[in-house]
Design an enzyme around this catalytic site. Structure first.
Site, short mmCIF file in Angstrom:
data_model
loop_
_atom_site.label_atom_id
_atom_site.label_comp_id
_atom_site.label_asym_id
_atom_site.label_seq_id
_atom_site.Cartn_x
_atom_site.Cartn_y
_atom_site.Cartn_z
N HIS A 63 0.79 -1.16 -0.14
CA HIS A 63 0.11 -0.02 0.09
C HIS A 63 1.01 1.17 0.20
O HIS A 63 1.64 1.62 0.95
CB HIS A 63 -1.06 0.17 1.18
CG HIS A 63 -1.82 -1.09 1.39
ND1 HIS A 63 -3.05 -1.25 1.02
CD2 HIS A 63 -1.45 -2.30 1.83
CE1 HIS A 63 -3.59 -2.44 1.20
NE2 HIS A 63 -2.63 -3.09 1.96
N PHE A 64 1.03 1.88 -0.92
CA PHE A 64 2.05 2.90 -1.22
C PHE A 64 1.28 4.30 -1.22
O PHE A 64 1.85 5.18 -1.20
CB PHE A 64 2.70 2.88 -2.62
CG PHE A 64 3.73 2.06 -2.50
CD1 PHE A 64 4.35 1.22 -1.31
CD2 PHE A 64 4.67 1.74 -3.65
CE1 PHE A 64 5.32 0.14 -1.11
CE2 PHE A 64 5.77 0.79 -3.63
CZ PHE A 64 6.09 0.07 -2.56
N ARG A 65 0.26 4.41 -0.89
CA ARG A 65 -0.72 5.50 -0.42
C ARG A 65 -1.05 6.57 -1.49
O ARG A 65 -1.70 7.54 -0.85
CB ARG A 65 -0.20 6.17 0.77
CG ARG A 65 0.06 5.21 2.16
CD ARG A 65 -1.10 4.35 2.30
NE ARG A 65 -1.14 3.75 3.46
CZ ARG A 65 -1.79 2.68 4.14
NH1 ARG A 65 -2.75 2.41 3.26
NH2 ARG A 65 -1.79 2.07 5.30
N ASN A 95 -6.80 0.34 -2.05
CA ASN A 95 -7.55 1.11 -1.15
C ASN A 95 -7.01 2.36 -0.88
O ASN A 95 -6.55 2.70 0.31
CB ASN A 95 -7.80 0.42 0.04
CG ASN A 95 -6.48 -0.17 0.92
OD1 ASN A 95 -5.44 -0.46 0.04
ND2 ASN A 95 -6.62 -0.38 2.05
N HIS A 237 -1.98 -12.68 3.46
CA HIS A 237 -1.61 -12.50 4.88
C HIS A 237 -2.22 -13.38 5.81
O HIS A 237 -3.00 -13.10 6.79
CB HIS A 237 -1.61 -10.88 5.41
CG HIS A 237 -2.83 -10.23 4.93
ND1 HIS A 237 -4.22 -10.79 5.16
CD2 HIS A 237 -3.20 -8.83 4.50
CE1 HIS A 237 -5.16 -10.06 4.79
NE2 HIS A 237 -4.49 -8.97 4.36
N ASP A 311 2.86 -6.74 2.70
CA ASP A 311 1.60 -5.86 3.20
C ASP A 311 2.02 -4.48 3.82
O ASP A 311 1.42 -3.86 4.66
CB ASP A 311 0.80 -6.58 4.19
CG ASP A 311 -0.68 -5.73 4.14
OD1 ASP A 311 -1.10 -4.98 3.34
OD2 ASP A 311 -1.36 -6.31 5.46
N HIS A 315 1.66 4.44 8.02
CA HIS A 315 0.89 5.38 8.70
C HIS A 315 1.84 6.51 9.43
O HIS A 315 3.07 5.87 9.91
CB HIS A 315 -0.29 5.02 9.78
CG HIS A 315 -1.27 4.07 9.08
ND1 HIS A 315 -2.35 4.57 8.50
CD2 HIS A 315 -1.32 2.64 9.29
CE1 HIS A 315 -3.01 3.36 8.06
NE2 HIS A 315 -2.50 2.20 8.48
#
Length: 446
Positions: A63-65, A95, A237, A311, A315
């Site tokens: 997830h590289f945002r 997401n 996962h 994964d 944050h």
């Protein structure tokens, strides 16, 4: 593009380790032999001095945002951290904000990556309760696969309509990758502890709230549906030993219709670490018991689990330092995944050949990635040099994630990734990732 010659490496590839040289020309592996001499002056020679050469890692879940959550990370920053960690190709999740649930938003992400990624890239297309039409437009030769959240996580893309779910499973022959946690079970458990503690629930109750039962119910249902519909299912996962019994090791990976992944944090941490690490090891699914950890590791060695991934889900520390109900789940891992696995090698728990199989070869087989994941003549020269005897300690000044922290801070790793080559170009050397971008869009042999 100049030729490069990597001399005198222990080459780890396809179940063997042998000492030799690798010649690369125009980003492609041209020759692999015991000894190769530079026949012209335009060859850039890298003396490996007996260190270990492995294929570039393919991380099938990050997830590289970007877009929309770039205060946590972006494709530029996190791909650089990945390259420093020996990850030369990544598959990023949907997401983001907005979510990658239309062809238009998917193409926007490809454009961002084309202009900013240090590593090779592809993306998962996101499934929802109401985007089947868009799913059917996805070109499986150009996109890694489909991602479904069967339990809510960051971005809340929960697919909870069973009729829609079955329709999706029946309608696509893409790899369907799932996040499996039963939402009803989690909500019931959360309500119990919110009544007792309010929002400030102790972090060590996370694996009780997001329990073994929640994982097993969801994973077993997804597998049952895949068997019923003939879908190609990949369960992301795994976090419990109980779930590993759902998977098969009696046939080769290329023939499996149902496969599984385990992530670094579920192999490294246990519920005994919550008191020290707190929300820094709050992931969904939760890190569970040391027994679960041991059983996951055994299933990995036994080939019930096919792939190791990260994964990676950064944050900010400010976000992480909230009370339980407000602290988001996820943590940064791409820079430290390979060093962590190499610690297990040093402890005698896993061979170098097995690490390469699970992190390089198997993701390429599972997603049918074209000409990557192996050290083979004619393949793309995604290559990583590792010194197994160069200890270093994870600390603020060598962490490359935009969020600036790691759950491994203070950990000393015995092995160092000294060089990373992406498409035959030196992209990283000893914690320094170069500004020039060599990443390419992944293609798939489907």
């Amino acid at each position: 593009m100049e030729k490069i010659l990597i001399k005198d490496a222990h080459i780890v590839n396809e179940g063997t380790i042998f000492r030799g040289d690798v010649l690369v020309h125009n980003g492609i592996i041209e020759e692999i032999a015991e000894s190769i001499s530079a026949k012209s002056g335009d060859v850039h020679i890298f003396d490996a001095e007996g260190t270990y050469l492995i294929p570039g890692i393919i991380d099938d879940q990050v997830h590289f945002r970007e877009p929309g959550l770039t205060h946590k990370g972006n494709i530029a920053t996190e791909s650089k951290a990945a390259v420093a960690g020996g990850i030369t190709s990544f598959i990023e999740m949907p997401n983001t904000a907005p979510q990658t649930t239309t062809i238009e938003k998917l193409e926007e992400k490809f454009e961002i990556a084309a202009n900013s990624s240090a590593a090779n890239y592809s993306f998962m297309f996101g499934g929802t309760n109401d985007n089947l039409e868009e799913i059917l437009k996805v070109d499986k030769k150009n996109v890694a696969g489909l991602k479904l959240f069967l339990g809510s996580s960051t971005g809340n893309m929960l697919v909870d309509n069973e009729a829609v779910l079955e329709k999706i499973f029946k309608s696509t022959d893409m790899v369907i990758s799932t996040h499996c946690e039963d939402e009803e079970t989690i909500r019931k458990n959360l309500a119990i502890y919110k009544e007792r503690y309010g929002d400030d629930i102790p972090m060590n109750l996370h694996p009780i709230i997001r329990s073994e039962e929640a994982c097993y119910i969801s994973s077993s249902r997804a597998i049952e549906l895949a068997k019923k519909t003939g879908a190609r299912l990949h369960v992301f996962h795994l976090s419990t030993g109980k779930e590993t019994a759902l998977f098969d090791n009696s046939i080769p990976l290329a023939e499996k219709k149902i496969t599984a992944e385990v992530c670094i944090h579920h192999l490294w941490f246990s519920d005994e670490d919550y008191d020290e690490k707190g929300s820094k090891i709050k992931w969904n699914p939760a890190v569970k018991t040391s027994k679960d950890r041991d059983e996951l590791f055994q299933a990995l060695l036994d080939d019930k689990i096919d792939v190791i991934a990260t994964d990676h889900a950064p944050h900010t520390l400010e976000e992480k330092n909230n009370v339980y109900t407000k602290a988001p789940s996820g943590g940064p891992l791409v820079q430290h995944a390979l060093p962590a696995m190499l610690e297990f090698y040093h402890q005698g728990k896993i061979s170098l050949e097995k690490i390469v199989e699970k992190m390089c070869h198997n993701p390429a087989i599972l997603f049918q990635v074209e000409k990557r994941g192996y050290i083979r003549k004619g393949y793309k020269a995604d290559l990583v040099l590792v010194d197994l005897n160069a200890p270093w300690t994870v600390q603020k000044d060598n962490i490359l994630y935009k969020c600036g922290w790691s759950p491994f801070e203070g950990t000393t790793f015995k092995s160092r990734i000294t060089h990373t080559f992406v498409n035959g170009r030196l992209a990283h050397k000893n914690f320094k990732v170069y500004d020039e971008l060599f990443g390419e869009r992944l293609t798939f042999d489907r």
